[in-house]
Design a protein around this motif. Structure first.
Motif, short mmCIF file in Angstrom:
data_model
loop_
_atom_site.label_atom_id
_atom_site.label_comp_id
_atom_site.label_asym_id
_atom_site.label_seq_id
_atom_site.Cartn_x
_atom_site.Cartn_y
_atom_site.Cartn_z
N GLU A 17 -11.39 -41.67 -87.51
CA GLU A 17 -10.98 -40.63 -88.45
C GLU A 17 -11.70 -39.35 -88.06
O GLU A 17 -12.82 -39.09 -88.51
N PRO A 18 -11.07 -38.55 -87.19
CA PRO A 18 -11.74 -37.34 -86.71
C PRO A 18 -11.91 -36.28 -87.79
O PRO A 18 -11.05 -36.10 -88.64
N VAL A 19 -13.05 -35.63 -87.74
CA VAL A 19 -13.36 -34.49 -88.61
C VAL A 19 -14.03 -33.44 -87.74
O VAL A 19 -14.59 -33.74 -86.69
N ARG A 20 -13.98 -32.21 -88.19
CA ARG A 20 -14.68 -31.13 -87.49
C ARG A 20 -16.14 -31.13 -87.92
O ARG A 20 -16.43 -31.19 -89.11
N ARG A 50 -17.31 -38.58 -86.31
CA ARG A 50 -18.75 -38.27 -86.20
C ARG A 50 -19.60 -39.53 -86.12
O ARG A 50 -20.54 -39.60 -85.33
N LYS A 51 -19.29 -40.52 -86.92
CA LYS A 51 -20.09 -41.75 -86.92
C LYS A 51 -19.98 -42.47 -85.57
O LYS A 51 -20.98 -42.95 -85.04
N MET A 52 -18.78 -42.51 -85.02
CA MET A 52 -18.61 -43.15 -83.72
C MET A 52 -19.34 -42.39 -82.62
O MET A 52 -20.00 -42.99 -81.76
N LEU A 118 -23.97 -50.38 -74.38
CA LEU A 118 -22.89 -49.76 -73.62
C LEU A 118 -21.53 -50.38 -73.94
O LEU A 118 -20.52 -49.68 -73.92
N ALA A 119 -21.50 -51.67 -74.26
CA ALA A 119 -20.24 -52.30 -74.66
C ALA A 119 -19.72 -51.67 -75.96
O ALA A 119 -18.53 -51.35 -76.08
N ILE A 120 -20.61 -51.47 -76.91
CA ILE A 120 -20.23 -50.83 -78.18
C ILE A 120 -19.80 -49.39 -77.93
O ILE A 120 -18.78 -48.93 -78.44
N ALA A 121 -20.58 -48.67 -77.11
CA ALA A 121 -20.25 -47.27 -76.82
C ALA A 121 -18.85 -47.15 -76.20
O ALA A 121 -18.06 -46.29 -76.59
N ARG A 122 -18.54 -48.01 -75.26
CA ARG A 122 -17.20 -47.96 -74.63
C ARG A 122 -16.12 -48.28 -75.65
O ARG A 122 -15.09 -47.60 -75.69
N ASN A 123 -16.32 -49.29 -76.47
CA ASN A 123 -15.32 -49.63 -77.50
C ASN A 123 -15.07 -48.45 -78.44
O ASN A 123 -13.94 -48.19 -78.83
N LEU A 124 -16.13 -47.74 -78.80
CA LEU A 124 -15.98 -46.61 -79.72
C LEU A 124 -15.29 -45.41 -79.04
O LEU A 124 -14.55 -44.68 -79.70
#
Length: 157
Positions: A17-20, A50-52, A118-124
């Motif tokens: 859910e993108p936000v500025r 932002r959270k991701m 890094l696995a979580i980072a790539r998924n996000l």
């Protein structure tokens, strides 16, 4: 933290859910949460989840700090139809023999680590319509690149 990392990885990744938001504020939070200096160069505001992004950058910063880096730089720029975020550190680099399994869960080469960061980072990154990859790694440091849709630069909510 270990249990939370495992739960984050095993849980279904929510829709982005993108936000500025002001990227500099997020960068300051990452610096405050780690023992690493963080430099930022890019637009004042971006449109992302932002959270991701916080989780991605925090995971990369922690990995860099754990490897011995003292500083990371985050550069956000635009090329063609892509928004690019480069995250470079001044650590010792990732040994070449680890590159193939770098983003695989539970494959950490360091004792006491889960191999989930890094696995979580790539998924996000993928959940936001993008990709995360290692673009450079030498004895002078590593650089990861997140490629995202150009919409990260557009105005909106």
């Amino acid at each position: 933290a270990l249990c939370q990392s495992m739960m984050d990885y095993l849980a279904e990744t929510p829709a982005a859910e993108p936000v500025r938001f002001a990227m500099q504020e997020l960068v300051e939070e990452i610096a405050d949460s780690t023992s690493i200096e963080v430099r930022y160069d890019g637009p004042g505001k971006v449109r992302l989840n932002r959270k991701m992004m916080s989780r991605i950058l925090l995971n990369l910063a922690r990995n860099a700090a754990n490897a011995g880096a003292g500083r990371i730089s985050i550069d956000v720029w635009r090329t063609g139809r892509l928004g690019v975020i480069d995250i470079a550190d001044d650590g010792p680099g990732v040994p070449g023999e680890h590159w193939d399994s770098l983003f695989h869960a539970f494959r950490s080469k360091q004792r006491g680590r889960t191999g989930l960061g890094l696995a979580i980072a790539r998924n996000l990154a993928v959940a936001q319509g993008g990709a995360l990859k290692l673009t450079r790694s030498t004895k002078d440091g590593s650089e990861f690149r997140i490629q995202l849709p150009i919409e990260i630069f557009t105005s909106g909510r």
